[in-house]
Design an enzyme around this catalytic site. Structure first.
Site, short mmCIF file in Angstrom:
data_model
loop_
_atom_site.label_atom_id
_atom_site.label_comp_id
_atom_site.label_asym_id
_atom_site.label_seq_id
_atom_site.Cartn_x
_atom_site.Cartn_y
_atom_site.Cartn_z
CD GLU A 34 -2.82 -1.21 0.04
OE1 GLU A 34 -3.10 -0.14 -0.55
OE2 GLU A 34 -3.25 -2.32 -0.34
CG ASP B 251 2.30 -7.12 -5.84
OD1 ASP B 251 1.77 -6.69 -4.80
OD2 ASP B 251 1.71 -7.87 -6.64
#
Length: 423
Positions: A279, A362
């Site tokens: 995030e 990611d």
């Protein structure tokens, strides 16, 4: 003519539904390519036989409901125009009051209420499905409460947007779309600013993360990423779902880092830190602002196309649709129909951009945490909790997936693991 168009619309919807039933249940396959079998991305290595079967059943049915939901909405818009129900809404509003200022809110109430009833069957099926497969833990009264909140928020939003839209249509039928877009920019930013503090708490309770040790670790990571976060929020989702999630929403001083309590209950601290780093990757790479810019650009194109298409449609079928002119309130279903079709048609493009950003996040997360085992474990647990497919069919990926598939995400982590093992 109206009857023929109605029959054709219903037939088209039926054929569309049959095509996607055949595609999802008979034609497509979620089997992994041979080279991925036996790897950490292979669901057979982390799901038992029962979970594998349930995952396939649930995913196929849920995907079918997704592909039916937008055309079901389109069918509603077309039929209320063809049947004259849309004109009834306007007539009821005119009969209810002599004051023009109150007629639009009354029309919008009937339009929203009947639209809510039309969407309710698919909503009930989706709720029942998630209960059957133990994804949802929500009681029916709680679900209905959320549905009613949705209804009133949607109605309130229309109550703000529609009067302004038709004021612009009456003033300029050639440039209304441009003025509407210009006004949508501050409105979109305002809604994003207030959502974490005004809208989200209507559905769930938010409170500072109880695990202060974990919060300290997350805030340390945020500080390293130069993210101005003072608290991590926890939301009580266990009473509604067994699925897991974490996100950052809002803009400016109202931005929040949020963890579902289901995520906290089912993942280890290292796995949660990877998800939080993901995030933070969105923040560092400014994906939120890129997303806002992309959304505003698409909305500009969408409003212009809505203007062009509405003019063309009304020139041909104004009498059949019972919409005399673009600035008549009865054109609202047509505008919403066009915008909904355009949004559905553009979703592969917007999803492709989103998948790219998620892949970047990611990569950022694994570079920050350097713990591929924890990252792989988190994705495996997310798959188990949501009974999601690791390798979904092509059309499902294009139209539904704003994230890379679990096959792609776990494979990237395995490649990272191999590369750093050699070093």
């Amino acid at each position: 003519m109206a009857r023929k168009m109605g029959v054709f619309t219903i037939l088209a919807f039926t054929l569309y539904g049959l095509f996607f039933y055949w595609y999802l249940f008979k034609f497509s396959s979620s089997a992994l390519p041979f080279e991925y079998q036996g790897t950490s991305a292979d669901p057979a290595t982390f799901l038992n036989g029962r979970e594998l079967g349930l995952s396939e059943e649930y995913s196929k049915t849920r995907n079918l409901l997704f592909f039916l939901s937008s055309p079901w909405e389109w069918l509603f818009y077309i039929l209320i125009m063809l049947t004259g129900l849309n004109s009834c809404f306007k007539q009821w509003a005119e009969q209810a009051t002599k004051r023009k200022i109150f007629r639009t809110p009354i029309y919008l109430f009937w339009f929203s209420f009947v639209g809510y009833l039309a969407a309710l069957p698919l909503g009930l099926i989706s709720y029942s499905l998630s209960k059957t497969y133990n994804i949802s833990t929500q009681t029916f009264p709680s679900w209905m409460k959320d549905e009613l909140i949705d209804f009133w928020i949607n109605y309130g939003t229309l109550l703000i947007i529609v009067p302004v839209l038709y004021y612009l249509l009456k003033r300029s039928q050639k440039r209304w779309w441009l003025f509407a877009w210009m006004l949508s920019v501050p409105f979109t930013l305002f809604m994003m600013f207030v959502q974490p503090v005004l809208i989200d708490p209507l559905y769930n309770d938010f409170y500072p993360l109880k695990n202060k040790e974990l919060e300290a670790k997350i805030l340390t990571m945020a500080d390293k990423a130069k993210i101005p976060a003072e608290h991590v929020f926890e939301v009580n989702m266990a009473e509604k779902t067994n699925a897991m999630n974490a996100y950052v929403n809002g803009i400016g001083s109202n931005s929040r880092i949020v963890l579902w309590d289901t995520t906290l209950n089912r993942l280890t601290d290292d796995q949660i830190l990877f998800i939080m780093a993901h995030e933070m990757g969105h923040y560092v790479e400014k994906h939120l602002y890129i997303g806002i810019a992309g959304y505003l650009l698409l909305s500009l194109v969408g409003l212009y196309l809505a203007h062009v298409l509405m003019q063309h449609i009304l020139q041909k079928w104004s009498r059949v649709l019972k919409v005399p002119s673009p600035d008549d309130i009865r054109s609202l279903p047509l505008i919403l129909l066009i915008l909904s079709v355009l949004m559905f048609g553009s979703s592969p493009l917007s999803n492709a951009v989103s998948r790219y950003q998620e892949a970047r996040a990611d990569q950022y997360a694994i570079n920050m945490t350097k713990n591929p085992q924890a990252a792989i474990g988190s994705f495996q647990e997310l798959t188990r909790a949501g009974l999601s497919q690791v390798n979904p069919p092509f059309l499902v990926k294009q139209f539904r997936y704003g994230h890379p598939t679990m096959l792609e995400r776990i494979s990237m982590l395995e490649e990272y693991q191999i590369q750093h093992r050699k070093q």
